[in-house]
Write an enzyme that holds these catalytic residues in place. Structure first.
Site, PDB file in Angstrom:
ATOM      1  N   HIS A   1     -10.179  -5.391  10.643  1.00 53.98           N
ATOM      2  CA  HIS A   1     -10.872  -5.215   9.369  1.00 53.98           C
ATOM      3  C   HIS A   1     -12.216  -4.493   9.508  1.00 53.98           C
ATOM      4  CE1 HIS A   1      -7.921  -8.154   8.044  1.00 53.98           C
ATOM      5  NE2 HIS A   1      -8.233  -7.862   6.808  1.00 53.98           N
TER       6      HIS A   1
ATOM      7  N   GLU B   1       0.817  -1.218   0.000  1.00 49.85           N
ATOM      8  CA  GLU B   1       0.000   0.000   0.000  1.00 49.85           C
ATOM      9  C   GLU B   1       0.846   1.262   0.000  1.00 49.85           C
ATOM     10  OE1 GLU B   1      -0.839  -2.677   1.716  1.00 49.85           O
ATOM     11  OE2 GLU B   1      -2.889  -3.110   1.074  1.00 49.85           O
TER      12      GLU B   1
END
Lengths: 309, 325
Positions: free
Chosen positions: B129, B60
Site C-alpha cells: 500500500h 478494478e
C-alpha cells in the site's frame, strides 16, 4: 447472409494465400468455419447497435459492412487500410459502422463491452452492444468482472461466446473446469443460452430475442454458440493437436454448404449461386488489386494518433 | 487569497467539471454512499445522483474497462482508484486499451478518461500500500501523467485533465490531502505539461514533483541555514514534461538534484537525468544526483519507513556532495 458468409470465406482464403506469399506478416487468425455465427448475430443487429470483437475479427467486420478494400489494405499494412496501417489483422475499427474494434488481449475487451453498454444507458440511446469472444476468454478476470458489472447495472450487452473448442492449441477439457461456458451466466444472475452455430438462420433466430431484451433495458445475456475453425489458431499454427477425423467431422457441418443446401431446397438455382460466387470473387480481387497498388503509410504517420489535441 | 486543502481542491475541480459537462461522471470504489475512501467525493452523490457518482464493486479491471468503453462512446469518465496500488490489477486495461485504442484505430477513437487517486507512501502501510508508480505510467506512450504537489496545482491540473481528450493518469499524494495552499476563488486552469518554479535560486536546482516537493520543503530550512540558495522546480506534469523549464533551470545553476518518492531504477528521475545530460552536458558543474525511495519494498516499521523514503538527512548529504564539485 449466404453472400456475406461466402465473402468472408473467399476474403480469408485470399488473405491466407497472400500471407503464404509473404505479402503481409503478423498474426492472421482466420474465421473460416465460424462464418454462420458472426453473420447470424450481426444480421440481428441494427445500424445503431455496437459491435466489439476479438483478434479474429475479419468475419465480423465484413458482415458489418466494413469496406473490403480497406480491410485487405489493412492486412497489407497500407495507408488506405481501415486504420491506416496501424492495426493490422487484429485491430479493425470503423467508428462510422459502430465497429469498436478487434482487440488482441484475450477477454480484455469484455470489460470494454460493459463500458459501451454503460454509455448507451447513460446517454439513453436506443442501442445494444454485442461482444464477441472465444471460450478461452471465459477464464480471464476481465470476462468475469465485465459480466458482473453488466448484470449488476442491467446494461444492454449481449455477450456472445464463439466456442470453437480450442484456446489456441488447448482443448476445452484442458482449460475449463466447467466446460459449459454459458452456465457461468448463472453466477451473475444473467440470462443464458447455448446452441450450435453452423446454421446461420438458426443463429439469427436464437440470438434475436436476447438482443431485443437488452434493447428493452432488461439486461445482458451470455450466449454460447458452438462452432469450429477449420484452420489453425493463426497462420503460424498447423493445428497438429487435432486429428484429421475430427476436422473432417466438423467440415461436414460447413455452414456455407449447409446454407447452400437450404437455398437449393428453396429453389435457388445454380445460375444464382454462380452469380453470387462471381460477385464475391470480384470484390475480393478488386480488394487485392487496390491493396497492392496502395502506398505504404508515410513515415510521419509513425508519430501521429499517439495523442489527440 | 483563501487557503484550501488538497482534498478540497480535487473535489472542487470534479464538481465544477461535472456541472459544466454532463458527459463527465465519477466511478470507483466507495466514491458514492461512503463519500469517498479519502473523502475526495464527499457530498457528490447527493449533488449528482447515482448515474454520475457510481459505486463499483472491488473489480478494478472491470470498472477501468467500463470507463474506457464508455469513453469510446464519447463520455468523459473520472475513474477513481482507491489507491494507485490497486491500479496494478487494471494494468492491462490502462496499458493495452486506454493508451493504445487511439493509435490502433488509426485515430478514430479517442479515449478522454481520467484515472485518479492517491499514490505514494502512507503512514506505516507497508509494501503493498506504499508505492509510487508514476514511472510505470510515464513509460507508456498514449498516456499523460500528472502528479501535482499543492492544492493550487491539483485544482488547475485536474480540471485540465478532465477536459483533455486523452487518457490522463492523475496521481495525488496520499499524505497530501490535508495540506493547504492558496487557491483563488475564481476558476482557472493549469495547462498539462507546464512546470512551476516554486522557488527561485542560483546555487543548484532541485527538480521534483508531488510529495517530492514536500520532502524538499522539509529540508529547505537546513539547506538555507547552510547558506545555499536552491532553485526548486516542480514538474507537476510528468508526461508531457516541461523540457524547456528543465533546461532553463539547469542552465541557471549548473547543478541538479532530483528528489522523487519512487524507486530509483528506470524511474522518472532517471529519465530527467538522462534528458539533462543529453541537452546540458557542457553546462553542468557536477554530476546529476538523485534522492529517491530506497531500492526495497516499503517496510512497515515507522523507523524503517522513514529510512526508506527521502528525508532531510539524505537530501542534505546530496546537496553537500553536489556543491563539492
Amino acid at each position: 447472409m449466404y453472400r456475406d458468409m461466402l465473402l468472408i470465406r473467399r476474403f480469408e482464403e485470399a488473405a491466407a494465400r497472400l500471407y503464404a506469399q509473404g505479402k503481409f506478416g503478423g498474426f492472421c487468425h482466420l474465421y473460416i468455419g465460424q462464418e454462420a455465427v458472426g453473420t447470424g448475430v450481426i444480421y440481428a443487429l441494427q445500424e445503431k447497435d455496437y459491435i466489439i470483437s476479438t483478434y479474429r475479427d475479419h468475419g465480423h467486420a465484413l458482415v458489418r459492412g466494413l469496406d473490403p478494400r480497406a480491410l485487405m489494405a489493412e492486412l497489407l499494412g497500407k495507408r488506405t487500410g481501415i486504420v491506416k496501417g496501424k492495426g493490422g489483422s487484429m485491430h479493425f475499427f470503423d467508428v462510422h459502422k459502430n465497429f469498436l474494434g478487434g482487440h488482441g488481449i484475450v477477454g480484455g475487451h469484455v470489460a470494454l463491452a460493459s463500458g459501451v453498454g454503460w454509455a448507451i444507458k447513460y446517454k439513453k440511446l436506443d442501442a445494444v452492444v454485442v461482444a464477441f469472444f472465444g471460450e478461452g476468454a471465459a477464464n480471464i478476470g476481465a470476462f468475469h468482472e465485465g459480466l458482473n458489472l453488466a448484470a449488476l447495472w442491467k446494461l444492454p450487452v449481449v455477450f456472445v461466446c464463439e466456442n470453437n473448442h480450442y484456446s489456441m492449441g488447448t482443448p476445452i477439457y484442458r482449460a475449463l473446469s466447467v466446460p459449459d461456458v454459458s452456465i457461468r451466466a448463472v453466477a451473475y444472475n444473467m440470462e443464458r443460452d447455448k446452441f450450435d452455430g453452423d446454421d446461420v438462420l438458426y443463429v439469427y433466430k436464437r440470438i434475436l430475442p436476447y438482443i431485443e431484451k437488452a434493447r428493452r433495458g432488461e439486461g445482458p445475456s451470455l450466449i454460447e454458440i458452438s462452432t469450429y475453425r477449420f484452420r489453425g489458431h493463426s497462420m503460424s499454427d498447423p493445428a497438429k493437436y487435432r486429428t484429421p477425423e475430427e476436422v473432417e467431422t466438423w467440415k461436414r457441418r460447413d455452414p456455407i454448404s449447409r446454407a447452400q443446401k437450404m437455398l437449393e431446397y428453396n429453389g435457388v438455382d445454380e445460375k444464382e449461386f454462380a452469380r453470387i460466387e462471381a460477385e464475391v470473387r470480384n470484390i475480393v480481387e478488386d480488394a487485392i488489386r487496390f491493396s497492392e497498388e496502395s502506398p505504404e503509410p508515410a513515415p510521419y504517420e509513425l508519430y501521429t494518433d499517439v495523442y489527440v489535441e | 487569497m483563501p487557503k484550501i486543502t488538497y482534498r478540497e481542491a480535487v473535489r472542487r475541480a470534479m464538481i465544477e467539471e461535472m456541472e459544466r459537462d454532463p458527459n463527465v461522471f465519477l466511478m470507483g470504489e466507495e466514491v458514492g454512499h461512503y463519500q469517498g475512501a479519502y473523502k475526495c467525493s464527499q457530498g457528490m452523490l447527493e449533488k449528482f445522483g447515482e448515474m454520475r457518482v457510481v459505486d463499483t464493486p472491488i473489480s478494478e479491471q472491470g470498472f477501468a474497462g467500463v470507463g474506457i468503453g464508455a469513453a469510446m462512446l464519447g463520455l468523459r469518465p473520472i475513474i477513481e482508484f482507491m489507491t494507485w496500488n490497486f491500479s496494478l490489477v487494471a494494468f492491462d486495461q490502462i496499458y493495452n486499451n486506454a493508451a493504445k485504442i487511439l493509435y490502433m484505430s488509426g485515430g478514430q477513437i479517442p479515449i478522454p478518461i481520467v484515472f485518479r487517486g492517491p499514490g505514494g507512501a502512507g503512514g506505516m502501510l507497508a509494501a503493498q500500500h506504499s508505492q509510487s508508480l508514476e514511472a510505470l505510467y510515464v513509460h507508456c506512450p498514449g498516456l499523460k501523467v500528472v502528479a501535482p504537489a499543492t492544492a493550487y496545482d491539483a485544482y488547475g491540473l485536474l480540471k485540465s485533465s478532465i477536459r483533455d481528450n486523452n487518457p490522463v493518469i492523475f496521481i495525488e499524494g496520499e499524505v497530501l490531502y490535508n495540506t493547504s495552499w492558496e487557491v483563488p476563488d475564481e476558476e482557472f486552469l493549469i495547462p498539462i505539461g507546464k512546470a512551476d518554479v516554486k522557488r527561485e535560486g542560483k546555487d543548484f536546482t532541485i527538480i521534483t514533483w508531488n510529495r517530492g516537493f514536500w520532502f524538499t520543503m522539509e529540508a529547505l530550512d537546513r539547506i538555507l541555514k547552510e547558506g545555499y540558495d536552491p532553485l526548486i522546480l516542480d514538474l507537476r506534469s510528468l508526461r508531457p514534461m516541461d523540457e524547456q523549464a528543465i533546461i532553463e533551470a539547469t542552465l541557471k545553476t549548473g547543478r541538479v538534484l532530483i528528489i522523487e518518492e519512487g524507486w530509483p531504477r528506470a524511474s522518472v528521475g532517471s529519465y530527467v537525468s538522462d534528458f539533462i545530460q543529453r541537452n546540458c552536458f557542457y553546462d553542468l558543474h557536477a554530476p546529476i544526483l538523485r534522492v529517491s525511495q530506497e531500492d526495497v519494498p516499503m517496510p512497515y516499521a515507522r523507523n524503517l519507513e522513514r529510512l526508506s523514503l527521502p528525508n532531510p538527512d539524505k537530501i542534505m548529504q546530496a546537496v553537500k556532495t553536489l556543491m563539492s564539485f
